[in-house]
Enzyme design. Structure first.
Site: not given
Ligand code: SF4
Length: 216
Positions: A122, A140
């Site tokens: 991420k 996320d």
């Protein structure tokens, strides 16, 4: 039922009306600062990160400086954010590698970024997209949750499944903006514990909302 490209386009259109200015909320002046800020933001609000980074970057403005920092000093500066002890070690270690292996620069490569301590997929995606303007979709906790609630992916999908599905459903030119739209929708409206379902444009189609109402 999983959504088509057209359905997702109209969902994103509605979300954009709610959050026309959706974008990165971390403060940074260059890609190095962005990388460090994103590393610090795990399980912490961007607002808290923005409070500690001015002092951190003033004292340690680049990879050479932060890579040589004393961990106790860095801990003291960032102690108000979650997981500050581990994060202090990771940002120092990562800076050291940047200084020694990359001449102080942040590599513009997803997989090289992911080899750095404390940098997961991420974070690497955010740096590629936000810092280098190379289209990516960072997933996320907010993006994952709303993707499942909106029925873009099924509930058993992994974070990587969500990323790949979103990349398939959204035109590459819209990846950057769409990531921020889904993130803002999850962060400020379709909240984990108390989503604003009653005033949501999507409630009639939302499986999550309708399942929940059936159970109540
Ligand atoms: S109806 Fe509720 S759960 Fe469904 S997308 Fe809207 S806010 Fe989220």
């Amino acid at each position: 039922m999983l959504k088509s490209k057209e359905e997702l386009t109209s969902i994103l259109f509605e979300i954009e009306k709610m959050f026309p200015n959706a974008g990165c909320e971390l403060n940074y002046n260059n890609v190095f600062e962005l990388l460090i800020a994103v590393m610090l933001s795990a399980q912490t609000t961007d607002k808290s990160v923005n409070i500690v980074t001015p002092e951190l970057f003033k004292k340690y403005p680049n990879a050479n400086a932060l890579g040589s920092a004393c961990v106790e000093d860095v801990k003291e500066i960032i102690k108000r954010i979650g997981l500050y002890s581990t994060k202090s070690k990771n940002i120092i270690e990562t800076s050291k590698i940047l200084a020694e292996k990359y001449n102080g620069e942040v590599p513009c490569d997803l997989y090289e970024l992911m080899t750095l301590p404390g940098v997961g997929r991420k974070t690497a995606n955010v740096v590629m997209s936000e810092g280098f303007k190379i289209p990516r979709i960072a997933v996320d906790t907010h993006v994952e949750r709303v993707s499942k609630r909106l029925g873009l992916v099924d509930n058993n999908s992994s974070v990587l499944d969500v990323e790949l599905k979103l990349m398939e459903l959204i035109d590459e030119t819209k990846w950057h903006k769409s990531h921020h739209l889904l993130l803002f929708f999850g962060r400020y409206f379709c909240l984990a514990k108390k989503p604003n379902c009653e005033s949501c444009f999507y409630k009639n189609s939302c499986i999550y909302y309708n399942d929940k109402n059936l159970q109540d």
